[in-house]
Design a protein around this motif. Structure first.
Motif, PDB file in Angstrom:
ATOM      1  N   VAL A 633     -44.064 -15.351  -0.043  1.00  0.00           N
ATOM      2  CA  VAL A 633     -45.159 -14.420  -0.345  1.00  0.00           C
ATOM      3  C   VAL A 633     -45.179 -13.279   0.663  1.00  0.00           C
ATOM      4  CG1 VAL A 633     -47.672 -14.198  -0.402  1.00  0.00           C
ATOM      5  CG2 VAL A 633     -46.579 -16.139  -1.533  1.00  0.00           C
ATOM      6  N   HIS A 636     -41.966 -10.954  -0.008  1.00  0.00           N
ATOM      7  CA  HIS A 636     -41.749 -10.274  -1.284  1.00  0.00           C
ATOM      8  C   HIS A 636     -43.006  -9.864  -2.038  1.00  0.00           C
ATOM      9  CE1 HIS A 636     -37.517 -11.342  -0.894  1.00  0.00           C
ATOM     10  NE2 HIS A 636     -37.868 -12.618  -0.701  1.00  0.00           N
ATOM     11  N   ASN A 637     -44.084 -10.623  -1.964  1.00  0.00           N
ATOM     12  CA  ASN A 637     -45.217 -10.434  -2.877  1.00  0.00           C
ATOM     13  C   ASN A 637     -46.443  -9.763  -2.263  1.00  0.00           C
ATOM     14  OD1 ASN A 637     -43.844 -13.333  -3.527  1.00  0.00           O
ATOM     15  ND2 ASN A 637     -44.282 -12.197  -5.401  1.00  0.00           N
ATOM     16  N   ILE A 680     -43.168  -5.881  -6.100  1.00  0.00           N
ATOM     17  CA  ILE A 680     -42.412  -6.976  -5.508  1.00  0.00           C
ATOM     18  C   ILE A 680     -41.158  -6.420  -4.834  1.00  0.00           C
ATOM     19  CG2 ILE A 680     -41.123  -9.101  -5.993  1.00  0.00           C
ATOM     20  CD1 ILE A 680     -43.048  -9.555  -8.355  1.00  0.00           C
ATOM     21  N   GLU A 723     -45.160  -6.773 -13.778  1.00  0.00           N
ATOM     22  CA  GLU A 723     -45.844  -7.234 -12.571  1.00  0.00           C
ATOM     23  C   GLU A 723     -47.362  -7.195 -12.750  1.00  0.00           C
ATOM     24  OE1 GLU A 723     -42.521  -5.872  -9.213  1.00  0.00           O
ATOM     25  OE2 GLU A 723     -44.324  -4.647  -9.553  1.00  0.00           O
ATOM     26  N   ILE A 782     -51.663  -9.746  -3.738  1.00  0.00           N
ATOM     27  CA  ILE A 782     -50.453 -10.501  -4.046  1.00  0.00           C
ATOM     28  C   ILE A 782     -49.993 -10.062  -5.436  1.00  0.00           C
ATOM     29  CG2 ILE A 782     -49.418 -12.767  -4.441  1.00  0.00           C
ATOM     30  CD1 ILE A 782     -50.127 -12.209  -1.528  1.00  0.00           C
ATOM     31  N   GLU A 784     -47.288 -10.653  -8.533  1.00  0.00           N
ATOM     32  CA  GLU A 784     -46.362 -11.628  -9.136  1.00  0.00           C
ATOM     33  C   GLU A 784     -45.810 -11.068 -10.445  1.00  0.00           C
ATOM     34  OE1 GLU A 784     -45.814 -14.669  -7.770  1.00  0.00           O
ATOM     35  OE2 GLU A 784     -47.606 -15.218  -6.621  1.00  0.00           O
ATOM     36  N   LYS A 785     -44.680 -11.614 -10.864  1.00  0.00           N
ATOM     37  CA  LYS A 785     -44.131 -11.262 -12.180  1.00  0.00           C
ATOM     38  C   LYS A 785     -44.894 -12.025 -13.260  1.00  0.00           C
ATOM     39  CE  LYS A 785     -39.423  -9.936 -10.896  1.00  0.00           C
ATOM     40  NZ  LYS A 785     -39.584  -8.548 -11.360  1.00  0.00           N
TER      41      LYS A 785
END
Length: 786
Positions: A633, A636-637, A680, A723, A782, A784-785
């Motif tokens: 996390v 990347h996130n 991301i 995303e 955060i 996320e995909k």
């Protein structure tokens, strides 16, 4: 010696969290350890904790003992000092200081109130005192501290060497205040125990160069007393302990300098050896004071820097040496009955650096019981313009509530202002605090109210009556980090451990553990910062390795592994990070194996990673699984936006110019958004690369509302089609309503979010006082995909 009263129960150079590397780096095996905030620990200090602390399987039961010392006489505790093989005193059967005991010492080293100083012995009978026990030792130190504490301003003023930073007196006070108070709160007539308590507590509280040297002195004295292994000593034997401790002083620092605290402490104590024998305490104190005063007078002649007699040139004596001599002089004066205030408990009072609302009384409203159609408990203290009647203002607000529906639950208090004029405090529940404040502003003498307060009542009620946010009772690991400073409000959890961080206001120069500052005091302090006449300069001080070792031991006592979050382990960037690594290095191998560290690299933006770790813990995942997830996390996130004023930007520029582009400037009265792309990241950024991105400017605007709009557009544009934002944490500085305005703008603009996105808006508390200005925000996301 007079009858002794029973014990009384207790009621109730500055550093930065991230700063440049210093010449002497932390290494538990070095002769000098440079700790955050200019706190340095001597070789003896390190030995006291590192080489003499034993490793135990700690239990929660062992950590909850109310006291090491029972009430009444404690001479029988000699047996508990390791002499009979028992293992429940300061010294264990192996001759080492016990970790359980050190944790207990930390627990009592917190601000508190001592209402009365117990008369453990009458020092004015010093001509008749021939034995030094724990109570005589305590009263001597109390008298010495009383004299030294009365001279803090003088000591700060004459501070010339090694740096003329005007803090020697403040550092010496901090070093000795709580340790001396603790001796009075739980007194022991056992000199072994009293001297060991003093040594441990000075280590925990000492800071600056003077803290290093005083730590060394009291540790050395405790070692000498322990070597004789008696609960009390003759005056002559005690003088010999002082002399031997004095001879050890050259080991306090790698390069001892003559004409300083170190040399005066050394020679004043070692000089006692040739003046004995001492038939009474009076004789010892007179000799010690005479020698100390003589050594102090020599400091301008002895202290030479690059061929210059710096003290002589400045026309002063060494400030640290003077502070030590005041300690000795205070003992001598008290023995002659010539020390006014020697028994004044006020010397141990907590520093008053946060002002109340002058003459106004508090308005007591319980926000946790009933539902309301309004979200924010809003309050203002207004200094009224000349000719404005307070009742007129109250009537105006009541009319706005009745006719315009801006709020309800109106309450008010009227009072004269301390500096003249009249004030009114008005309370209202509303959904739009700015409407409330705008109605009041025409009546205010100043453009900024004396006080503003905005609290989210729904959050307050949820904490009081709602369900627990998460249950970590069966967690396979514990978590340590900046938890309570950066997280949304949570129920107390035994699995979360907050790193101790200290704020130091320039008005007192006394460190304050941010963990124990109430939200009310934080609001007062934040408002105080808005006014030039009341604003203070705050610096931050990170915990030293010894304090962090104690926190680690407390966490490991649960018997499960510990996941530690740090901004960085790089000693050039984070003082608390480098001190934590030194603390971990001091653990035993099997304890080290239980600790995993995540250096996330994102400054104070730590809450999303802690929440992710909590989610893993609640799901029963192992520490290794949580470690991998949180690292992913962070790499990347995670993304963020920090909404700050131009005033804050200028502070940051002065503090860390290297984090900004060359030639960077900011417009007056503007607002700036720092941040990173809201998408991301495919590549894993190195830790130091992340640190370097913290001050990346994304937008600048003339108003906060305009800046929010620009950031909403940027974030929506940054997100790729597949995303979504799954978490938004908005930490506000005094104005959570601004946080909700921003979240609503994100929603209204159609910024992609998951249906179950975690959204939380909350006030930042006292930690914000040193790092931010009123009305600022930080938003953490955060991504996320789908």
């Amino acid at each position: 010696m007079a009858p002794k009263d029973p014990p009384i129960d207790d009621e109730g150079d500055d550093g930065d969290l991230a700063h440049e590397a210093v010449s002497t780096m932390i290494n538990p095996r070095s002769s000098m350890v440079d700790v955050a905030g200019g706190r340095r620990l001597s070789t003896a200090a390190m030995r006291f904790f590192q080489k003499e602390t034993s490793t135990r399987n700690l239990s929660l039961k062992s950590l909850s003992l109310s006291s090491v010392v029972s009430e009444g006489s404690t001479r029988n505790l000699v047996a508990c000092m390791g002499m009979d093989g028992c293992d429940h005193g300061l010294i264990g059967a192996d001759g080492k200081v016990r970790d359980e005991y050190i944790i207990q010492r930390q627990s009592v080293n917190r601000p508190g109130t001592l209402k009365k100083i117990p008369l453990l012995c009458d020092l004015t009978t010093s001509a008749e005192i021939t034995e030094i026990d724990g109570w005589v030792f305590t009263m001597l130190l109390t008298a010495g501290f009383a004299k030294m504490a009365s001279k803090i301003d003088e000591l700060n003023k004459i501070n010339v060497f090694p740096i003329a930073d005007g803090d020697t007196g403040a550092n010496m006070k901090v070093c000795l205040k709580l340790p001396t108070r603790n001796l009075l709160i739980n007194p022991s007539d056992n000199l072994l125990l009293a001297s060991s308590n003093m040594a441990a507590d000075v280590l925990l509280n000492g800071q600056g160069n003077s803290g290093t040297i005083l730590s060394h002195f009291f540790v050395s004295l405790a070692e000498e007393v322990r070597s004789i292994r008696k609960a009390s000593l003759s005056v002559d034997a005690f003088a010999a302990c002082l002399a031997r401790a004095g001879k050890k002083m050259d080991a306090a620092v790698p390069n001892p300098v003559e004409g300083t605290l170190l040399s005066v402490c050394r020679d004043a104590c070692a000089g006692l050896e040739g003046r004995g024998p001492y038939s009474s305490l009076e004789a010892l104190l007179m000799a010690w004071n005479d020698i100390a005063q003589e050594e102090l007078r020599k400091t301008p002649e002895k202290l030479i820097v690059d061929g210059v007699k710096v003290l002589e040139k400045a026309g002063v004596v060494d400030s640290g040496a003077q502070g030590f001599v005041y300690l000795v002089e205070g003992m001598k004066l008290a023995s002659a009955g010539e020390l006014p205030g020697a028994l004044d408990a006020g010397m141990f009072a907590s520093a008053q650096f946060m002002k109340t609302d002058e003459g106004t009384k508090s308005i007591a409203v319980d926000h946790t019981v009933t539902d309301s159609k309004y979200r924010f408990c809003t309050e203002a203290v207004v200094l009224l313009k000349e000719g404005v009647d307070a009742q007129t203002v109250v009537d105006m607000i009541q009319k706005a509530a009745d006719e315009d529906g801006i709020g309800d639950s109106i309450a008010s208090v009227k009072a004269p202002a301390k500096d003249g004029g009249n004030m009114v405090k008005i309370h209202m529940h509303t959904n739009e605090p700015d409407l409330f404040f705008d109605r009041l502003r025409p009546y205010s003498k100043d453009p900024i109210f004396k006080k503003e307060k905005v609290e989210d009542m729904l959050v307050m009620r949820e904490l009081e009556h709602g369900e627990t946010f998460t249950d970590l009772g069966d967690a396979k690991f514990s978590i340590m980090g900046l938890c309570s400073y950066v997280m949304p409000p949570l129920d107390d959890m035994e699995e979360l451990f907050t790193l101790p961080v200290f704020l130091v206001p320039n008005s007192t120069q006394e460190p304050m553990d941010v963990r124990f500052v109430s939200d009310t005091d934080a609001c007062i302090a934040l408002n105080q910062q808005r006014h030039k006449e009341t604003a203070l300069r705050y610096t931050t001080a990170a915990s030293n390795p010894m304090q962090l070792k104690i926190e680690l031991l407390a966490a490991l006592s649960k018997g499960v592994p510990l996941l530690v979050f740090l901004m960085s382990m790089d000693k050039r960037v984070s003082a608390i990070g480098r001190n934590m690594m030194a603390a971990i290095d001091m653990l035993e191998p099997h304890q080290k194996a239980m600790v995993k560290v995540i250096p996330h690299g994102w400054g104070f933006y730590e809450a999303p990673f802690i929440l992710e770790a909590m989610r893993c813990a609640e799901e029963g995942k192992s520490i290794d699984e949580a470690f991998d997830r949180c690292n992913k996390v962070a790499a990347h996130n995670f993304t963020f936006t920090s909404f700050v004023t131009s005033a804050t930007v200028r502070k940051l520029l002065a503090w860390r110019p290297g984090l900004f582009p060359k030639g960077f400037t900011v417009e007056d009265d503007s607002f700036v958004a720092f941040g990173i792309p809201a998408t991301i990241r495919e590549d894993t950024l190195p830790e130091m690369k992340r640190v370097g991105m913290l001050m990346t400017v994304q937008n600048e605007a003339a108003s906060m509302s305009e800046l929010m709009g620009a950031e909403v557009a940027r974030i929506k544009n940054d997100l790729k089609p597949d995303e979504r934002i799954t978490m938004i944490l908005v930490q506000a500085v005094g104005r959570p309503d601004y946080g909700y305005q921003y979240v609503n703008k994100l929603k209204e603009a159609g910024v992609p979010m998951s249906e179950d996105a975690v959204i939380s808006v909350y006030n930042g508390g006292m930690f914000s006082v040193a790092t931010s200005n009123w009305g600022e925000l930080s938003a953490q996301y955060i991504v996320e995909k789908v």
